[in-house]
Structures are given as C-alpha cells and as structure tokens.
Design an enzyme around this catalytic site. Sequence first.
Site, PDB file in Angstrom:
ATOM      1  N   GLY A 115       0.618   5.760   0.660  1.00 21.09           N
ATOM      2  CA  GLY A 115       0.077   7.030   1.178  1.00 21.09           C
ATOM      3  C   GLY A 115       0.921   8.096   1.153  1.00 21.09           C
ATOM      4  N   GLY A 116       0.440   9.171   1.833  1.00 20.67           N
ATOM      5  CA  GLY A 116       1.112  10.567   1.788  1.00 20.67           C
ATOM      6  C   GLY A 116       2.639  10.328   2.300  1.00 20.67           C
ATOM      7  N   MET A 117       2.811   9.304   3.360  1.00 23.70           N
ATOM      8  CA  MET A 117       4.045   9.524   3.823  1.00 23.70           C
ATOM      9  C   MET A 117       5.164   8.410   3.141  1.00 23.70           C
ATOM     10  SD  MET A 117       4.415  11.290   6.669  1.00 23.70           S
ATOM     11  CE  MET A 117       5.988  10.519   7.257  1.00 23.70           C
ATOM     12  N   GLY A 118       4.717   7.693   2.241  1.00 24.13           N
ATOM     13  CA  GLY A 118       5.388   6.840   1.324  1.00 24.13           C
ATOM     14  C   GLY A 118       4.608   5.538   1.062  1.00 24.13           C
ATOM     15  N   VAL A 162       4.540   1.111   1.472  1.00 23.00           N
ATOM     16  CA  VAL A 162       5.051  -0.211   2.293  1.00 23.00           C
ATOM     17  C   VAL A 162       5.008  -1.291   1.426  1.00 23.00           C
ATOM     18  CG1 VAL A 162       4.058  -1.350   4.264  1.00 23.00           C
ATOM     19  CG2 VAL A 162       3.655   0.897   4.243  1.00 23.00           C
ATOM     20  N   LYS A 201       8.603   0.414   5.139  1.00 28.21           N
ATOM     21  CA  LYS A 201       8.081   1.398   4.763  1.00 28.21           C
ATOM     22  C   LYS A 201       9.146   2.240   4.307  1.00 28.21           C
ATOM     23  CE  LYS A 201       4.827   5.118   6.160  1.00 28.21           C
ATOM     24  NZ  LYS A 201       3.671   5.525   6.991  1.00 28.21           N
ATOM     25  N   ASP A 243      -1.429   9.698  14.664  1.00 23.56           N
ATOM     26  CA  ASP A 243      -1.865   9.243  13.406  1.00 23.56           C
ATOM     27  C   ASP A 243      -2.863   8.193  13.646  1.00 23.56           C
ATOM     28  OD1 ASP A 243      -2.915   9.814  10.838  1.00 23.56           O
ATOM     29  OD2 ASP A 243      -1.115   8.820   9.777  1.00 23.56           O
ATOM     30  N   GLY A 274       0.902  -1.200   0.034  1.00 23.19           N
ATOM     31  CA  GLY A 274       0.164   0.118   0.087  1.00 23.19           C
ATOM     32  C   GLY A 274       0.840   1.246   0.107  1.00 23.19           C
TER      33      GLY A 274
END
Length: 877
Positions: free
Chosen positions: A23-26, A28, A43, A137, A21
């Site tokens: 997302g905004g942070m990177g 995985v 990640k 988060d 998956g």
Amino acid sequence: MDNPAPHDARLSRYRLERLLGSGGMGSVHLAYDLSLERPVAIKFISPEKAADQSVRRRLVREVRAAAALDHPNICTIYEVIDEPGGPPCIVMQYVEGETLAALLRNGPLDVRFALNIATDLASALSAAHKRRIIHRDIKPQNIIVTPERRAKLVDFGIAAYYGDPIGVSADTTTADRLTQTGDVPGTPAYMSPEQVHGRQLDGRSDLFALGAVLFECLTGRRAFNGRNALELAGQIVSHDPPPVSSLRPDLGEAHDELCRRLLAKDPRDRFASADELLGALQVLSTGTHQSRPADDQGPAYWRNRRVMAGIAGLLLAAVAGILALQWLRETPASPTSSSQAVIAVLPFRNETSDPANDTLAAGTTEAVGRRLAAIRSLSVVPFEEVREAARDWPPAVKAANRLPQPADAAALAKMLGAAFVVEGIVVAGDSGADVLTTVVHVTGQRSGVTRHRVGARVFDLHRDIAAAVVRALSERGIVVEPPEQDAQPTSNTDAFAEYTQARMFLDRPDVAGNLAHAIRLFESAIAKDPAFALAHAGLADAYWAQFRETQDPSWTTKAMAANIDALAIDPAQPEVRLSLALGYREQGELEKAAAELQRVLDLQPANDAAYRVLSDIRARQADWPAAEDSALTAISFRPSYWRNHHQLGLIYFNSGDYDRAAAAFGRVVELQPDSARGYQSLGTALQAAGRNDEALVEYERALAISPSPRAYSNVGTLSFWRGDYRKAADAYDKATTLLPNDPELQSNLGDALSQLGQHARAVAAYRTAADQVQRLLAVNPNDPQRLAALGLYRAKLGEREAAADAIHRALSLAETNGQVLYAAALVRALAGDAGGSCAALTKALSQGASEEEVRHALELRPLTACAAYTSAMQSVK
C-alpha cells in the site's frame, strides 16, 4: 519499493517467505522467526517515507510506543528494525484470517456480527487511547477477522500520541492535503473532519473512523463517497450519511443513533471515549441478541420440547436468578396501596469527566436501594429486574448511553410494575462532585429534585438521598416511615467501593476477564471486612456466573460455600436467604429451597420475587395447585409486572392448560408490547393448542422485535411438521447460533438434518446435545427432566441401553410428570417397544402432554394399534 527483499531472503533472524500485500506506506511480508520458530508479519516502510529523517524518527518512536500495547484485539508489534542504509521495518504478530474489506465484498454483515466487530475495535481503541496513542487509519483493510470471528486491529504504523501535529502547514488547503501523497496520515474515506482539516487529533477521531467502518458493515456501502479527493473531503466535512435503517429494513432507531453519534462532525458530539462507546455497544448488543432463560422467553421449544421446558432453560433461569440475588430485596407494601408503594431505583449515571465517579454512581444506586428496601411500607424492585428492563429502554437512550428522560422513566415504571422510579446523576460541583436525584411518577410527573454534595462520609450521602426520596413520596401522599439510620452493609468504605466495582464487572459477565476481576474484587472486599455478608453473596453470584460460562461443576461447590458464609454472617438478610434458596433449587434440593423461601417471606411477606421462585419449585414437583397459588400471590403484590404473569402462564402451559396459558401470556404482551418474550410465549401456547397459524403470527411478531432463538426454534418446528425440513434446519441453525449451549436446540437441529439425510451432522448434533445435558446433570443428577432428555438423545444416537437406563431413573423420580412420560414414549418407540411406548403415551396425555405434538411426532408413527395415539390423531382442532 513494494518488495525490498527477494523471497526467502534473510533479515536479521527472520526468513522472508512471501509478499502479503502492499500500500501507500510500504509492503507487508510473511516471514519466519528462526529464533522463536513462529510466523511473523514484517512491514517495510516505503523508501519515499523513509527518506525524510524526521518522519523516519517519528515513525520509529510511535511504533515503539504502540509496541507496548498488549490487547487481544490488537495485532502485537514485536520490534522495530531500523538499520543504516535500509528501510525501517516493523515486525509484528501474524494474524490468520481475512480482512474486513474482503468480507464486505459480499455485502453487509449480520447485525450481531457487525456489532461484535465494533465492540472488539472499541475495546482495542480503549486500550490504545489510555496510553494516549491514536491509530489514525481505522479502515476495513486494517481489520483482520480471525477464524473465531474476532476482530484484530493491525497497522499502527502511522499511530501518534495525542496532540502530535500531523506535519502540514496551516495554509495548505484541504484539497492539497488530500491529493499530496503522504502529507495527511490515514485513508480519505474514513478520515474524521478534523483529520481532513489537518487539526490536532485525539481519540474521538478514531471513533469517527470506527463509525464509518460500522456504517459500511451494516449497510454494505461507504458512509462517504466522492469522485475525487476534494469531493470526498466535502462529503466528510459537510454532509451527513443517511440513517442506516433507511438502507436496511432490519435496522432500527438504535442503530441510526449509534452511527449518527459516531459520525458527528464536531468531536464534542461524539462519544467522549472508547469506553463510553463500549457501554453503548454492550447495551445495544444485549438487546440485539438475547440468550435468556426459558422462563423469560417462552415456556418451551418445540419438536420434543415438552421434555425440555424445564431442563436447560430452567437451569439458566436459576443461574440468572442467582446472579440477581443481591438485588432481590423487596419489602412489604402497604396492604391498602401496594401498587403505589412499589418503587424502582434506576442506575445512577456519572456525567462528570472523572471515571472514578463511575464507582460512586454504582455504589450510590446500590446503597440507596438497600436503604429504601429497609422501609416496610415500600416494595423496591430488584435491581437485576431494572437492568433487564433497560434492554427495552427507548433506542435513543441505549445508543446515547444517557440518563432516561421523564417519558422514558415513566415507561420504565410501567414496564417494572412500579408507581415511582428514582433517577440519579453525578455532576461536577463547585468543589468536587454532586449527586442530583429525582422521583418520577408512572404518569411522568417529577418531584423531589434534590442536590447532594459528595463529601468524605459517603454513607451519609446515601442516607441523605434515601431521606430525600422518602420526603418526595410523603409529599405525594404515600405514608412512608423514615429509613433506618444504620441500614448499611459495611462500615468499611474501601470494602464497599470494591464491592461496588465488583458488581459493575459482574453486570457484564460476557466481557472477557470481567468475571475473574469481579471475583478478585469481592475477595478483596471480604479481606477488608470479613463480616461483609453482601460481599460473600456477591462472590457466590460470581461463582455461579463462572459455572454458567464453563459448565464446570466445581464452581457450584464454591458458590454454595460462599452462600453459606453469607448466611452465617447475617441470617436476617432476605437476599442472603434468597441466594441460598436459588442455590438449593439449582442443585435439586427443592424442599430446602422452599424452606429458605419461607424464611424470606417471614422477613418480607410481600416479596413477589420469592413467590415466583416458590411457584417454580412447586411446578418442578408437579404440584400445580400450589404453583398456581404462589404465582397468583406474586401477581397480587405486583399486578402490573409482566414476569409474574409469565410465571402463571408457565404453570398453565406445563400442566397442559394451553388456553389459560395463552391468556396469561396475552397479559404479558399487553404489559410489554415492545418486547419479544410475550409474543414468543403466546405463540408457544397457541402451538401446543393446535392453533399453528396463529402461533406463526406471534413468532413473526417476536422476530420482528429481536432475533430470539426460541422463536426461530418454534418456527423451525412448524416447518418440520409441514415436511419442509430444509427450512426447519435453517431455522434451527439460526437458533443454535444464537444459543449454542442449549441441548434442546442441538437436538432439534439433529432431527431436521436426519430427515434431510445428513446423518453425520445429525449424529454430531445429538452427541453435542447429550454432552451438554450430561454436564448439567453433574450439578443436579436427580433432575427428572434432564434425565428424560438424556434418555431421548441417547435413543436418537442408537444407544438403547443407556437411553432405557436414563428414562428409568427419570420415571423413578417423576412417574406422573407428563413431560417425562412423553419422553419415555418416544424412547420406547425408537427402541421398537410399541407396547411400552403406548403405555407411556397414554399416561403422558392424561398428565397434560400436547396432542398437537403427538400428531406430528415421527417417532410415534408405528403406534397405529395404540388407542391413545389414534385418538390423538383423530382429535384435530
């Protein structure tokens, strides 16, 4: 970048396998650790985040700090890889399961499951916050639900130490912060108001996010919604979500209050810590799904449940009673004013900021109760009964985890059959801590408000508080002699402190690790004072609790040894004698148990708890007149206590007097109209009497209060009798989910599955039932009702020889027991022995077996030539 390396690429000792998956942070990836030969998740931080060296350094520092967390509800971080020229990445445990976000796509969760998830998360946050790490988060996407239905918190990638700034300037607007990618860590829909404003955060910000997650789990919708980031921010900062009970009818005030407090705008109005939230969740969860003994919830389950009225349920009753031994310390009441002389000591509460005072509060409760119990003109309610009554405290009390208010205390006094309750609270004083105490009458009147300074001599504090309670009672005209000066269980304050802490852990054996920790503390207290009899008795309680959890008979041997040690040290302590009595009862040594109970009554002639246990022992021996006499004696000493009337109802039910049983359980309903147990038991008596429509009404009332496994089982049996086997199976399935270790419920489920043609599942259920009751027989191999149940389960599995042997042994021990005889009739009918079945059935009906159950027993249909059977079939009410 979403995919920093192609599939099957290498990174250090890891082989990247596939993208999980992004997302905004990177992103995985699933990877394989070639050195340790295990799957891991890696990640990769996005290049945009990694480009800012200050952000990069802080991220690596914070993730390394989070890697120190070792908790079953936190995804373990193995290492951080920060090589020059590449993006930093986090190597972590690979957790199988699906995200909570995926589960929520199907709508709201089962209430019990939602509360369990919240409890797991609160436990994880407690561990993190104690290291001053906040997650920042919390959201459904960062919560993995394992195949075992446990929640794991993942992605500490933006975690921070308490007090760390979040990297935004003071003049940046809320809208700017929420719309500029990455400036504010977190996910907008789950941010706390202080997180939206860019202020300093502490653990209470995580609790707000947990509240938003819990709201979504319970209702299936987000707590805050907006068409854009600015509108969402306005919702979080200025608007309160609706009460969850307004969105879901099976939720109540307790759930409203829990979510309201978690989602309070001001952090000071939320729970002070994750530990405080855990306490509230544990109380609420206990009230949400009960797993209590049969003598608490109802006299029996239906569908061959006459056989099991005293089997697993009475085992659990014994174990639950043994867990309560230390608190069963009632002393004689005044013969002329027994109702006025009954007093209960509520758990003292710590309202200081120092968690060390939790032990002070618990120890003061224990010590004050003991000192008052030493007064012969008082009858002190066992503390276990007080804790049990707390499950029915007003929802606001349970959710807020606060000290009950006067009206609450008065309601508790009524529930416990007491005239007075003692409240206590530990508060901050001028030079340390003080203890405030109040005596509350059943009418709600308060008196005897006193303040005591906590000094170095803690036993003096206990003495002074007990003396103040005596003065308050005297002012109300209750003649009470002063408490004895030497009424203390040990002179070693350190041993007493450890004993008190052990009791705190033992109070919640359902929390992982608590029982083992309680045992260590009891052992340590005993090492400090080998003559501390109550610590030996507490150790016995913990061993019995371990037996209940594991069903390993070796724990019962240890428990009895600890009981005997306590007895050798102080044979004059009634609770030690009662502890031994309950141990003997559990092992089937009924006369030894009765002898110990008589010694208790020699010391405390008005101990209604001892009379209740004696009543149960006489019932197990089918000595119904003696059992009834003991139950009525218990009622005479505490006429307003529901449990005494419930025991009387059990006597009438098990002896076949269903109308009188219904009257006794009706009295339980009058005394506890807000508790499910009375309605459940009343329904069972009505069902046995053939008043099925009335019984169903009572079961529905019970289920409207709490999801009782017994009520579900009996509703399932009504459906079974009416031929609706699918509905019956669904109800039995709910019952086994709530109480999976009960052999009768497994057998009931097997019966319904068999009628549905699901024979493999039915056999598995019968096998589980047989295995469970076999483990119980390891503790007491001569229990006739358990042997009868084993025979019935073996017969349903087609094991005729084993079934016949078990029934023969049961009848040799209790040849006039109606429940055992009825089981024999069923077993012989399943074996094709119509004559033997008819003979056993004839005797069973003469000994109180229910004609209503006989009329619906499919196993007995071949007995068309049996006069007893045809007579029962014709006597429809």
